[in-house]
Design an enzyme around this catalytic site. Structure first.
Site, mmCIF file in Angstrom:
data_model
loop_
_atom_site.group_PDB
_atom_site.id
_atom_site.type_symbol
_atom_site.label_atom_id
_atom_site.label_comp_id
_atom_site.label_asym_id
_atom_site.label_seq_id
_atom_site.Cartn_x
_atom_site.Cartn_y
_atom_site.Cartn_z
ATOM 1 N N ARG A 1 0.711 -1.235 -0.145
ATOM 2 C CA ARG A 1 0.147 0.295 0.333
ATOM 3 C C ARG A 1 0.815 1.464 0.158
ATOM 4 O O ARG A 1 1.957 1.648 1.052
ATOM 5 C CB ARG A 1 -1.307 0.119 1.074
ATOM 6 N N GLU B 1 -3.176 7.487 -6.389
ATOM 7 C CA GLU B 1 -3.813 6.578 -7.245
ATOM 8 C C GLU B 1 -4.486 7.103 -7.550
ATOM 9 O O GLU B 1 -5.491 6.960 -7.830
ATOM 10 C CB GLU B 1 -3.771 5.208 -6.578
ATOM 11 N N HIS C 1 0.134 -0.768 -9.700
ATOM 12 C CA HIS C 1 -0.887 -0.988 -9.196
ATOM 13 C C HIS C 1 -1.160 -2.190 -9.845
ATOM 14 O O HIS C 1 -2.523 -2.530 -10.384
ATOM 15 C CB HIS C 1 -2.309 -0.248 -8.732
#
Ligand SMILES: NC(=O)C1=CN([C@@H]2O[C@H](COP(=O)(O)OP(=O)(O)OC[C@H]3O[C@@H](n4cnc5c(N)ncnc54)[C@H](O)[C@@H]3O)[C@@H](O)[C@H]2O)C=CC1
Ligand SMILES: O=C(O)C(=O)COP(=O)(O)O
Length: 435
Positions: free
Chosen positions: A141, A170, A188
């Site tokens: 994370r 993000e 990601h």
């Protein structure tokens, strides 16, 4: 829903891929070839063999990363506040406190959730404690590695490279880190594999089916503490809580006046959370006071709804009850109290408003609950009236009396309405429940 296990291998493989890329600077080398350059001098890498990998967070992904990187000959050391050293040793990770870990590692990879304890876990002070040119990977994370501290450490050379799959924002609001020559950044992609997505889809579908069948709560978000609530040992207690809640709902109490739950017995020591959730599920779905009568609530939705409705639940656990030998659950709302226990996997009613049942009444199937004037012949009268209507009685139990009234429970094989109409003249009040 979440499906924590479905993408473990994909996230672990992505982490390992980033570690490998860092050791040989593969993306930059690829870029030179794309640009039509044959540059062999600028890409002197280093082997992973013999290097030490520090793994922060030794859960599902941390463990799989360790197993894979060991095959490269890396020494794996790690830290996790929950996973003890004896367990991590089984998958080849030497457990140590962070302060001992930092100076030893050549690579660090983080696999923790982002919680206050892990936010900026790798910061200026930590970089300073590490060997020069330590490389770091974050596939967990954004924010576990302090992004400002990382940029500084990359600039100073204290950090030799970073593999990043996750970011505080993000997509990132600025691409300084992602564009840094010593950073290998992916958007990601940890879980982005055909296999993981398939597994996740199947797991979600299975969770829905289980949830609808009342079998499991695994995967329901915000329900971690409930994951064991439907184990064979706890299931009868969950069922008891639901039955007691249902009974109170039918008794007409107002949940908004607050729910008090008392549990007695060692077996219920850790049951507070799921017991109260179970009581609320039965109660709210059967109460006319909250606008949710008839809703099929579960251990996750019921507490959430109760919170929304401002319903206070007080839970207290005690070792032993004074007047009942064995585990006992008492739930009180509006001065009405129902008590129950479970035996042989079956929820049993022990008392209503302090009047005790003998034998304890089974809370399952089709049931009539009634309140009547105290009368030694009550049991025979009720049995006669119900049988006279042609309803088949499976069990009949009356409580002791208090203030001139007593309670009774009739278990029926047939639809309770038949019996209900039969006894209405002989009782003060009665209602039917299908458990
Ligand atoms: N990049 C991606 O696409 C993916 C990212 N993830 C993320 O990866 C992370 C790890 O996932 P899993 O291994 O499945 O979780 P997990 O729950 O199996 O393991 C997490 C571990 O972190 C430990 N931990 C908690 N606080 C800690 C602390 N202060 N210091 C060290 N360890 C601590 C826990 O005890 C636990 O063992 C999560 O943040 C998850 O969201 C997961 C899948 C894909
Ligand atoms: O499961 C996780 O923790 C992930 O980070 C996966 O994220 P995604 O499902 O790919 O958006």
């Amino acid at each position: 829903m979440n499906t924590p296990g479905g993408n473990t291998l994909s996230a672990a493989e992505h982490t390992c891929a980033l570690i490998c890329c860092l050791s040989r600077d593969i993306p930059n080398a690829v870029a030179t070839m794309r640009a039509g350059k044959w540059d062999r001098k600028n890409f002197m890498g280093s082997e992973l063999y013999g290097k030490t990998l520090g793994i922060i967070g030794l859960g599902r992904i941390g463990k799989e990363v360790a197993l894979r990187m060991q095959s490269f000959g890396m020494t794996t050391i790690g830290y996790d506040p929950i996973i003890p050293g004896t367990v991590s040793a089984e998958f080849g990770v030497e457990w140590m406190e962070l302060e001992h870990l930092w100076p030893r590692v050549d690579y660090i990879t983080v696999h923790t959730p982002l919680i206050p304890q892990t936010t900026n876990l790798i910061n200026d002070a930590v970089f300073a404690k590490c060997k020069a040119r330590v490389r770091v990977v974050n596939c967990a994370r954004g924010g576990i590695i302090d992004e400002d501290a990382l940029l500084k450490a990359l600039e100073s050379g204290q950090c030799g490279g970073a593999g990043l799959d996750v970011y505080i924002n993000e997509p990132p609001t600025d691409y300084k880190l992602a564009q840094h020559p010593k950073v290998i950044a992916t958007p990601h992609l940890g879980a982005s594999t055909v296999e993981a997505q398939k597994r996740v889809a199947v797991e979600i579908a299975e969770q829905f089916v289980d949830l609808m069948k009342g079998k499991s709560l695994f995967g329901a978000i915000n329900a971690q503490a409930m994951n064991n609530a439907l184990s064979p040992d706890t299931r009868p207690w969950v069922e008891l809580g639901r039955c007691l809640g249902t009974l109170l709902g039918k008794l007409g109490v107002n949940p908004k006046h607050g729910v008090s739950l008392l549990a007695y017995g060692q077996v219920l020591k850790n049951a507070g959370q799921y017991l109260s959730a179970a009581v609320l599920a039965g109660l709210l779905g059967n109460s006319t006071h909250c606008g949710c009568e008839g809703l099929n609530l579960n251990l996750v939705s019921a507490p959430a709804l109760a919170k929304k409705l401002g319903i206070q639940v007080q839970v207290s656990m005690h070792d032993i009850a004074t007047n009942f030998h064995g585990p006992l659950v008492l739930v009180t709302i509006d001065n009405q109290t129902v008590g129950g226990t479970a035996s042989g996997g079956q929820p049993l009613l022990e008392s209503i408003n302090g009047t005790q049942f003998s034998p304890l009444a089974a809370l399952s199937g089709q049931v009539i609950v009634f309140k009547a004037s105290a009368d030694p012949g009550l049991l025979a009268t009720i049995a006669g009236l119900i049988a006279g209507k042609g309803a088949h009685i499976q069990g009949l139990s009356v409580s002791g009396h208090k203030g001139g009234t007593q309670w009774g429970v009739v278990n029926l094989q047939t639809a309770p309405e038949v019996g209900l109409h039969g006894i209405s003249a002989a009782v003060q009040s009665a209602f039917s429940i299908s458990f």
